[in-house]
Motif scaffolding. Sequence first.
Motif, PDB file in Angstrom:
ATOM      1  N   GLY A  98      27.470  35.825  41.211  1.00 11.24           N
ATOM      2  CA  GLY A  98      28.678  36.623  41.084  1.00 11.24           C
ATOM      3  C   GLY A  98      29.107  37.304  42.362  1.00 11.24           C
ATOM      4  O   GLY A  98      30.231  37.816  42.446  1.00 11.24           O
ATOM      5  N   ARG A  99      28.217  37.338  43.367  1.00 13.13           N
ATOM      6  CA  ARG A  99      28.595  37.988  44.632  1.00 13.13           C
ATOM      7  C   ARG A  99      29.834  37.302  45.190  1.00 13.13           C
ATOM      8  O   ARG A  99      29.913  36.074  45.219  1.00 13.13           O
ATOM      9  N   ALA A 100      30.808  38.082  45.653  1.00 14.90           N
ATOM     10  CA  ALA A 100      32.118  37.506  45.961  1.00 14.90           C
ATOM     11  C   ALA A 100      32.728  38.138  47.199  1.00 14.90           C
ATOM     12  O   ALA A 100      32.458  39.299  47.537  1.00 14.90           O
ATOM     13  N   PRO A 120      39.908  41.873  33.671  1.00 13.99           N
ATOM     14  CA  PRO A 120      41.196  42.543  33.434  1.00 13.99           C
ATOM     15  C   PRO A 120      42.287  41.968  34.333  1.00 13.99           C
ATOM     16  O   PRO A 120      42.014  41.455  35.418  1.00 13.99           O
ATOM     17  N   GLN A 121      43.523  42.085  33.878  1.00 11.37           N
ATOM     18  CA  GLN A 121      44.669  41.729  34.695  1.00 11.37           C
ATOM     19  C   GLN A 121      45.701  42.851  34.638  1.00 11.37           C
ATOM     20  O   GLN A 121      46.682  42.784  33.899  1.00 11.37           O
ATOM     21  N   PRO A 122      45.464  43.909  35.449  1.00 11.38           N
ATOM     22  CA  PRO A 122      46.485  44.956  35.526  1.00 11.38           C
ATOM     23  C   PRO A 122      47.757  44.390  36.155  1.00 11.38           C
ATOM     24  O   PRO A 122      47.764  43.270  36.679  1.00 11.38           O
ATOM     25  N   MET A 123      48.828  45.175  36.135  1.00 11.91           N
ATOM     26  CA  MET A 123      50.024  44.789  36.862  1.00 11.91           C
ATOM     27  C   MET A 123      49.666  44.605  38.342  1.00 11.91           C
ATOM     28  O   MET A 123      48.774  45.270  38.870  1.00 11.91           O
ATOM     29  N   LEU A 124      50.376  43.710  39.001  1.00 14.63           N
ATOM     30  CA  LEU A 124      50.040  43.359  40.381  1.00 14.63           C
ATOM     31  C   LEU A 124      50.046  44.578  41.296  1.00 14.63           C
ATOM     32  O   LEU A 124      49.160  44.721  42.153  1.00 14.63           O
ATOM     33  N   LEU A 155      38.619  25.468  52.925  1.00 10.36           N
ATOM     34  CA  LEU A 155      39.049  26.797  52.508  1.00 10.36           C
ATOM     35  C   LEU A 155      40.398  27.133  53.114  1.00 10.36           C
ATOM     36  O   LEU A 155      40.707  26.717  54.232  1.00 10.36           O
ATOM     37  N   SER A 156      41.164  27.909  52.371  1.00 11.79           N
ATOM     38  CA  SER A 156      42.421  28.451  52.860  1.00 11.79           C
ATOM     39  C   SER A 156      42.335  29.970  52.860  1.00 11.79           C
ATOM     40  O   SER A 156      41.606  30.564  52.049  1.00 11.79           O
ATOM     41  N   ARG A 157      43.071  30.574  53.759  1.00 16.09           N
ATOM     42  CA  ARG A 157      43.084  32.033  53.838  1.00 16.09           C
ATOM     43  C   ARG A 157      43.434  32.624  52.468  1.00 16.09           C
ATOM     44  O   ARG A 157      44.389  32.207  51.823  1.00 16.09           O
ATOM     45  N   GLY A 158      42.644  33.581  52.022  1.00 17.43           N
ATOM     46  CA  GLY A 158      42.872  34.222  50.733  1.00 17.43           C
ATOM     47  C   GLY A 158      42.073  33.639  49.593  1.00 17.43           C
ATOM     48  O   GLY A 158      42.106  34.186  48.479  1.00 17.43           O
ATOM     49  N   ASP A 159      41.335  32.544  49.823  1.00 15.31           N
ATOM     50  CA  ASP A 159      40.484  31.989  48.767  1.00 15.31           C
ATOM     51  C   ASP A 159      39.402  32.992  48.375  1.00 15.31           C
ATOM     52  O   ASP A 159      38.814  33.668  49.230  1.00 15.31           O
ATOM     53  N   LEU A 160      39.139  33.065  47.086  1.00 20.96           N
ATOM     54  CA  LEU A 160      38.071  33.910  46.555  1.00 20.96           C
ATOM     55  C   LEU A 160      36.828  33.053  46.383  1.00 20.96           C
ATOM     56  O   LEU A 160      36.859  32.028  45.696  1.00 20.96           O
ATOM     57  N   LEU A 161      35.734  33.450  47.035  1.00 17.33           N
ATOM     58  CA  LEU A 161      34.468  32.721  46.952  1.00 17.33           C
ATOM     59  C   LEU A 161      33.483  33.508  46.095  1.00 17.33           C
ATOM     60  O   LEU A 161      33.296  34.712  46.300  1.00 17.33           O
ATOM     61  N   VAL A 162      32.851  32.829  45.147  1.00 19.02           N
ATOM     62  CA  VAL A 162      31.904  33.459  44.230  1.00 19.02           C
ATOM     63  C   VAL A 162      30.593  32.678  44.270  1.00 19.02           C
ATOM     64  O   VAL A 162      30.596  31.444  44.181  1.00 19.02           O
ATOM     65  N   VAL A 221      48.339  38.013  40.633  1.00 18.34           N
ATOM     66  CA  VAL A 221      46.910  38.098  40.951  1.00 18.34           C
ATOM     67  C   VAL A 221      46.726  38.500  42.414  1.00 18.34           C
ATOM     68  O   VAL A 221      47.317  37.886  43.310  1.00 18.34           O
ATOM     69  N   GLU A 222      45.949  39.538  42.638  1.00 19.57           N
ATOM     70  CA  GLU A 222      45.484  39.927  43.973  1.00 19.57           C
ATOM     71  C   GLU A 222      43.994  39.577  44.036  1.00 19.57           C
ATOM     72  O   GLU A 222      43.165  40.253  43.431  1.00 19.57           O
ATOM     73  N   PRO A 223      43.611  38.489  44.742  1.00 16.47           N
ATOM     74  CA  PRO A 223      42.216  38.015  44.684  1.00 16.47           C
ATOM     75  C   PRO A 223      41.177  39.077  45.021  1.00 16.47           C
ATOM     76  O   PRO A 223      40.099  39.101  44.419  1.00 16.47           O
ATOM     77  N   ARG A 224      41.491  39.972  45.959  1.00 16.87           N
ATOM     78  CA  ARG A 224      40.472  40.954  46.349  1.00 16.87           C
ATOM     79  C   ARG A 224      40.185  41.943  45.218  1.00 16.87           C
ATOM     80  O   ARG A 224      39.087  42.505  45.145  1.00 16.87           O
ATOM     81  N   PHE A 225      41.135  42.153  44.344  1.00 18.71           N
ATOM     82  CA  PHE A 225      40.870  42.994  43.170  1.00 18.71           C
ATOM     83  C   PHE A 225      39.705  42.421  42.373  1.00 18.71           C
ATOM     84  O   PHE A 225      38.860  43.163  41.863  1.00 18.71           O
ATOM     85  N   TYR A 226      39.645  41.100  42.283  1.00 19.20           N
ATOM     86  CA  TYR A 226      38.588  40.461  41.482  1.00 19.20           C
ATOM     87  C   TYR A 226      37.248  40.447  42.221  1.00 19.20           C
ATOM     88  O   TYR A 226      36.202  40.373  41.580  1.00 19.20           O
TER      89      TYR A 226
END
Length: 446
Positions: free
Chosen positions: A80-82, A150-154, A66-73, A108-113
């Motif tokens: 879907g828990r993330a 969704p992909q809002p503006m960053l 893992l690298s810092r900022g990776d999104l885990l699902v 993309v801001e991973p925490r948004f997802y």
Amino acid sequence: MNDIWTWRSLGELFEIGAGKTMSAAARNGADKTPFLRTSNVLWDEIDLESVDRMSIPEHELPGKLLSRGDLLVCEGGEIGRAAIWGGEVETMSFQNHLHRLRPVVEEVEPRFYVYFLQCAFTQLGIFEGAGNKTTIPNLSRSRLAVLHVPQPMLDEQQAIVAVLARIRDAIKTHDQSIALALELKRATMRSLFTHGLRGETQKETEIGPVPASWEIVDFSTVREWLQYGTSTRCSYEPTEFPVLRIPNVEPGRVNDADLKFGGLRSTEADRYRLKNGDLVLIRTNGVVERLGACAVYTGNPKNALFASYLIRASLKLDQVDPHFMAYFFGSELGTSVIAGRATPAADGKYNLNTGTIDALPLPLPPTLEEQREIVTILEAIDRKIDLHRRKRAVLGDLFKVLLHKLMTGEIRVAELNLSALQLPHDSPLKLKGTSGKYASTSERKS
């Protein structure tokens, strides 16, 4: 849903990596690497309290780290828990029941997802059926990749994350404060029930050291009588007589949040009607630590009766403060005293009867004044715990509402008056131009 945002599949936004499968070779091999499982991934939080390790071949390891900022699902469990990996540990891998998502586009801001998936899976139900219907429901890589998000503006993604993360951080602050206050209460109880408040020397007794002036008395000496509760059938249909059950007994007090009611005639109800100062004890439970837990009835709810799994003790109030007794039997020492005298049953539960209760030893200060001083100290800590729990509940509700409204576009971050959000205090969050907590659709359109 918000029809202004662009919608794309997760597979277009993220590279989805697979974790390492646990095997006998991985379990027993050398040079083990710590790895995360689904149990370590909570909503918007990584729990590192218990981290397993396995051996991963050197040629596989770079692709499983893992690298810092990776999104885990989570693939299984609560699918879907993330959460985001924050790099708390320098080297960390992940098991195959987790998906690792890394952005392949810049906007993309991973925490948004994390927050969108939480809203989608726990509130909106828009991904119902996304899991494979196997013996254990799971969210495969292929199904995850095609989920539309969704992909809002960053800058909007980041603004939404800032609002929700601020509330989440405040919730964590209150969780930590509650944990610290509970530990303070445990430590204070240990001190008070072994040292008292007068700086006395101690004496050894059957339950351990207590202040020299205290007596160890049998429960029977400070009660007028004991009584089993009513076995009448109860329901949620309101009647004149609420009936306290095991869930209503919290250490020291009655919790009236989940009340049932009994349809007894007044003459029969009078036999079980509680009086102020009565002690209500749990006499049977599958968890031995809950056995003997007792609450003091102080008139709320009105006309309360008590059920058959409880025992009522009418006390000699000129000799003992009921709150002092409840605190003692709710302490570590009091719980161990009760557990040592419990009778195990064939169904796996533990029981107390009136004879056992009567024989329970109770350390008793010589005056009601000292008993009440001890009660005052512990009640002050309880008030602190209650305050943090109330604030935490308010913030939890606020998070759920904002999560839904922000992720559906019902409100936008620009509409939030963040100056009113003085977290971790529970000041109301207002929207610009509104007098209530949240703007209605009509208010926003106007």
